[in-house]
Design a protein around this motif. Structure first.
Motif, mmCIF file in Angstrom:
data_model
loop_
_atom_site.group_PDB
_atom_site.id
_atom_site.type_symbol
_atom_site.label_atom_id
_atom_site.label_comp_id
_atom_site.label_asym_id
_atom_site.label_seq_id
_atom_site.Cartn_x
_atom_site.Cartn_y
_atom_site.Cartn_z
ATOM 1 N N VAL A 79 -3.101 -5.478 9.551
ATOM 2 C CA VAL A 79 -1.655 -5.255 9.460
ATOM 3 C C VAL A 79 -1.279 -4.200 10.484
ATOM 4 O O VAL A 79 -1.892 -3.121 10.541
ATOM 5 C CB VAL A 79 -1.251 -4.775 8.046
ATOM 6 C CG1 VAL A 79 0.247 -4.476 7.995
ATOM 7 C CG2 VAL A 79 -1.616 -5.815 6.993
ATOM 8 N N MET A 80 -0.271 -4.507 11.294
ATOM 9 C CA MET A 80 0.219 -3.572 12.304
ATOM 10 C C MET A 80 1.659 -3.197 11.984
ATOM 11 O O MET A 80 2.485 -4.062 11.675
ATOM 12 C CB MET A 80 0.146 -4.212 13.697
ATOM 13 C CG MET A 80 0.703 -3.330 14.818
ATOM 14 S SD MET A 80 0.658 -4.172 16.433
ATOM 15 C CE MET A 80 -1.098 -4.078 16.790
ATOM 16 N N ILE A 81 1.968 -1.911 12.083
ATOM 17 C CA ILE A 81 3.327 -1.410 11.891
ATOM 18 C C ILE A 81 3.685 -0.536 13.085
ATOM 19 O O ILE A 81 2.972 0.431 13.387
ATOM 20 C CB ILE A 81 3.465 -0.607 10.585
ATOM 21 C CG1 ILE A 81 3.051 -1.460 9.378
ATOM 22 C CG2 ILE A 81 4.901 -0.107 10.404
ATOM 23 C CD1 ILE A 81 3.005 -0.701 8.065
ATOM 24 N N ALA A 82 4.742 -0.906 13.773
ATOM 25 C CA ALA A 82 5.203 -0.162 14.960
ATOM 26 C C ALA A 82 4.076 0.033 15.970
ATOM 27 O O ALA A 82 3.901 1.111 16.552
ATOM 28 C CB ALA A 82 5.803 1.187 14.547
ATOM 29 N N GLY A 83 3.300 -1.038 16.174
ATOM 30 C CA GLY A 83 2.258 -1.013 17.190
ATOM 31 C C GLY A 83 0.978 -0.318 16.796
ATOM 32 O O GLY A 83 0.050 -0.206 17.612
ATOM 33 N N ARG A 84 0.876 0.120 15.545
ATOM 34 C CA ARG A 84 -0.324 0.839 15.103
ATOM 35 C C ARG A 84 -0.973 0.072 13.956
ATOM 36 O O ARG A 84 -0.313 -0.332 13.005
ATOM 37 C CB ARG A 84 0.064 2.240 14.628
ATOM 38 C CG ARG A 84 -1.116 3.055 14.129
ATOM 39 C CD ARG A 84 -0.713 4.473 13.816
ATOM 40 N NE ARG A 84 -1.811 5.214 13.198
ATOM 41 C CZ ARG A 84 -1.733 6.478 12.794
ATOM 42 N NH1 ARG A 84 -0.595 7.148 12.973
ATOM 43 N NH2 ARG A 84 -2.766 7.071 12.223
ATOM 44 N N GLY A 94 2.555 5.483 6.510
ATOM 45 C CA GLY A 94 2.902 4.810 7.753
ATOM 46 C C GLY A 94 3.632 3.500 7.555
ATOM 47 O O GLY A 94 3.797 2.720 8.501
ATOM 48 N N ILE A 95 4.110 3.228 6.347
ATOM 49 C CA ILE A 95 4.864 2.001 6.106
ATOM 50 C C ILE A 95 6.289 2.169 6.610
ATOM 51 O O ILE A 95 6.796 3.296 6.723
ATOM 52 C CB ILE A 95 4.846 1.649 4.600
ATOM 53 C CG1 ILE A 95 5.171 0.157 4.394
ATOM 54 C CG2 ILE A 95 5.813 2.547 3.805
ATOM 55 C CD1 ILE A 95 4.835 -0.333 2.992
ATOM 56 N N ARG A 96 6.923 1.072 6.955
ATOM 57 C CA ARG A 96 8.350 1.103 7.264
ATOM 58 C C ARG A 96 9.091 0.910 5.934
ATOM 59 O O ARG A 96 8.747 0.016 5.156
ATOM 60 C CB ARG A 96 8.714 -0.020 8.240
ATOM 61 C CG ARG A 96 10.124 0.122 8.844
ATOM 62 C CD ARG A 96 10.431 -1.060 9.750
ATOM 63 N NE ARG A 96 9.485 -1.184 10.847
ATOM 64 C CZ ARG A 96 9.533 -0.502 11.987
ATOM 65 N NH1 ARG A 96 10.499 0.386 12.178
ATOM 66 N NH2 ARG A 96 8.614 -0.694 12.924
ATOM 67 N N ALA A 97 10.098 1.729 5.669
ATOM 68 C CA ALA A 97 10.755 1.650 4.369
ATOM 69 C C ALA A 97 12.216 2.038 4.456
ATOM 70 O O ALA A 97 12.598 2.908 5.249
ATOM 71 C CB ALA A 97 10.052 2.559 3.359
ATOM 72 N N VAL A 98 13.007 1.381 3.624
ATOM 73 C CA VAL A 98 14.344 1.865 3.303
ATOM 74 C C VAL A 98 14.207 2.551 1.951
ATOM 75 O O VAL A 98 13.914 1.900 0.945
ATOM 76 C CB VAL A 98 15.369 0.722 3.242
ATOM 77 C CG1 VAL A 98 16.739 1.267 2.832
ATOM 78 C CG2 VAL A 98 15.467 0.023 4.592
ATOM 79 N N PHE A 99 14.364 3.866 1.943
ATOM 80 C CA PHE A 99 14.255 4.634 0.708
ATOM 81 C C PHE A 99 15.613 4.593 0.015
ATOM 82 O O PHE A 99 16.572 5.222 0.452
ATOM 83 C CB PHE A 99 13.839 6.074 1.003
ATOM 84 C CG PHE A 99 13.713 6.926 -0.228
ATOM 85 C CD1 PHE A 99 12.639 6.757 -1.100
ATOM 86 C CD2 PHE A 99 14.668 7.888 -0.534
ATOM 87 C CE1 PHE A 99 12.517 7.529 -2.247
ATOM 88 C CE2 PHE A 99 14.557 8.665 -1.675
ATOM 89 C CZ PHE A 99 13.480 8.477 -2.537
ATOM 90 N N LEU A 100 15.662 3.831 -1.067
ATOM 91 C CA LEU A 100 16.908 3.641 -1.804
ATOM 92 C C LEU A 100 16.952 4.673 -2.924
ATOM 93 O O LEU A 100 16.364 4.509 -3.979
ATOM 94 C CB LEU A 100 16.989 2.213 -2.325
ATOM 95 C CG LEU A 100 17.113 1.170 -1.198
ATOM 96 C CD1 LEU A 100 16.624 -0.195 -1.638
ATOM 97 C CD2 LEU A 100 18.557 1.098 -0.711
ATOM 98 N N HIS A 101 17.659 5.743 -2.647
ATOM 99 C CA HIS A 101 17.720 6.901 -3.537
ATOM 100 C C HIS A 101 18.548 6.565 -4.772
ATOM 101 O O HIS A 101 19.693 6.128 -4.675
ATOM 102 C CB HIS A 101 18.352 8.073 -2.783
ATOM 103 C CG HIS A 101 18.622 9.285 -3.613
ATOM 104 N ND1 HIS A 101 19.678 9.377 -4.480
ATOM 105 C CD2 HIS A 101 17.954 10.476 -3.694
ATOM 106 C CE1 HIS A 101 19.671 10.567 -5.059
ATOM 107 N NE2 HIS A 101 18.637 11.249 -4.602
#
Length: 465
Positions: free
Chosen positions: A398-403, A143-150
């Motif tokens: 810790v809250m991410i996107a309201g959760r 549930g983390i927010r991430a930029v997945f840098l391939h």
């Protein structure tokens, strides 16, 4: 529609034209902040009393390698040469898809536990499409927010990025996730032939995604001039470390909109050197921050912010002492600047400044609750400084996107014991390979070390190998 009212805390919003801290209510609907003000009284909202706490924007760790979590602290005393030889030259190619999932899962959960809501996950061990999928599945599960840098495993300077896999991911799992964004972890002009880095950056621009690259010591070589001539420097480009660049280059890149990420604890310890922050400040810009590799450091981006701040203040005092015989009369940079490096500027570096980085109506509800009643922070006379000096023990929620992803000092809906057991099994297999003492293992390590040393020498000498 879920509505939640946060009340009683001291808010450090880091939003433009707001006080450094204020006693104010925060109203959240679903995944967004909809209102900020005193004595809000919304209908049918869940009330959360945060008296004695400090609320800050979610922290942004703009550069780390979660896939390396199973190697945690195996390289606590390694130099850069040893890290490259052991991690990339020896064990990276032995990673199975399950190892990628386990490492990424544990690494991302650790970040949430530390108060980080967004990561720039530099995944430069996508040996197969399945390895990339395993890492993305793990990020989604946390549930983390991430930029997945391939990124691909380390290859030669003439090997372009695998755009087939980039396009596959853009159509597939990334497109289905509201919290994940795709980017490219490219070798960049220091490690690529000019025609390759131009092709990689053009591919990123065409797809509207971020391209992040390393620059570690060594003066810029022909690749840098080639990218400039092709007019490919811009906000889509992120440079990690940035050491070896002249002030002229830094200023030029800042004006083009390029972002920079410093990983100060790792840079100082492994030998990247750390100069980019003072260069950016001279250019009226600022760094984003990362922790880089769990093989060497703990992954706490607040620690990175404090180290960066202390180093900059130390430099200012040394320079003033040299000029006048006395240290600087005022402290600079400020605690607020350092906290913004780990929030506002991290969001900008990852291309997410329209969604995260500060707290204001319309922004995503990504935030951290810090318990300022604890013995190490109380009394919190300066909430900004207190937040900057918080430890994991102070991160209450810790809250991410309201959760809520962490609540009452514990991760939510996660079997931590199961995660650590899997991480331990994965890590033990790699540690055994690293520490093998037989004649064949010693010979292999010696050969890899010589190869890496030659590459580092070419890298520092030409900047384009």
């Amino acid at each position: 529609m879920a509505r939640m009212l946060l009340r009683g805390m001291r808010l450090v919003s880091l939003a433009p034209n707001r006080p450094d801290s204020e006693n104010i209510d925060l109203l959240i609907e679903d995944d967004r902040i909809v209102s900020m003000g005193q004595y809000l009284n919304p209908h049918d909202a869940e009330l959360v009393d945060l008296t004695g706490r400090i609320v800050i924007p979610g922290l942004v760790n703009a550069h780390l390698h979660t896939w390396q979590s199973a190697l945690r602290f195996v390289g606590g005393d390694w130099s850069l040469l040893e890290y490259l030889a052991h991690t990339h030259g020896h064990v990276a190619r032995r990673y199975r898809q399950g190892d990628m999932h386990t490492g990424t899962l544990a690494g991302a959960l650790n970040q949430i536990n530390c108060g980080t809501t967004t990561i720039g996950d530099w995944c430069h061990n996508c040996l197969t499409p399945g390895h990339a999928d395993a890492a993305i599945d793990a990020l989604t599960a946390t549930g983390i927010r991430a930029v997945f840098l391939h990124g691909a495993a380390h290859g030669g300077p003439t090997r372009p990025h695998d755009m087939r896999d980039i396009d596959r991911l853009l159509r597939g799992p990334i497109a289905r996730s509201p919290l994940l964004t795709l980017g490219m972890a490219i070798k960049g002009p220091q490690l690529s032939a000019p025609e390759v880095v131009i092709a990689d950056l053009r591919a990123a621009v065409e797809r509207g995604i971020l391209a992040s690259m390393h620059q570690s010591a060594g003066e810029p070589g022909p690749g840098w001039d080639a990218v400039e001539a092709a007019r490919l420097w811009g906000p889509h480009a992120n440079i990690v470390h940035g050491t070896g660049l002249s002030d002229e280059w830094v200023t030029k890149l800042v004006h083009a909109g390029v972002s920079f990420t410093s990983t100060p604890e790792n840079e100082l310890g492994q030998g990247h050197c750390t100069a980019i922050t003072e260069q950016l400040l001279r250019a009226h810009a600022a760094p984003s921050l990362g922790t880089d590799t769990d093989t060497a450091v703990s992954g706490e981006v607040l620690t990175a912010a404090r180290i960066a701040l202390a180093r900059q203040r130390g430099l200012a005092h040394d320079q003033q002492l040299h000029r006048t015989g006395m240290s600087a009369p005022t402290a600079s940079p400020t605690s607020k600047q350092a906290l913004s490096w780990a929030t506002v500027h991290g969001a900008r570096a990852l291309g997410l400044a329209d969604r995260i980085g500060h707290l204001s109506p319309g922004m995503q509800a990504d935030l951290v609750v810090i318990d300022a009643r604890a013995l190490n922070l109380c009394p919190a006379h300066d909430p900004v400084a207190a937040a900057l000096h918080a430890s994991i023990a102070n991160i209450e929620a810790v809250m991410i996107a309201g959760r809520w992803r962490k609540r009452d000092y514990a991760l939510v809906d996660i079997d931590v014991d199961e995660v650590t057991n899997q991480l331990r099994l994965s890590g033990e297999r790699f540690a055994e390979k690293i520490h093998a003492s037989g004649p064949l293992a010693r010979t292999r390590r010696s050969v890899v070390r010589r190869v890496v040393r030659r590459r580092l020498r070419r890298q520092i000498g030409s900047g384009s190998s």
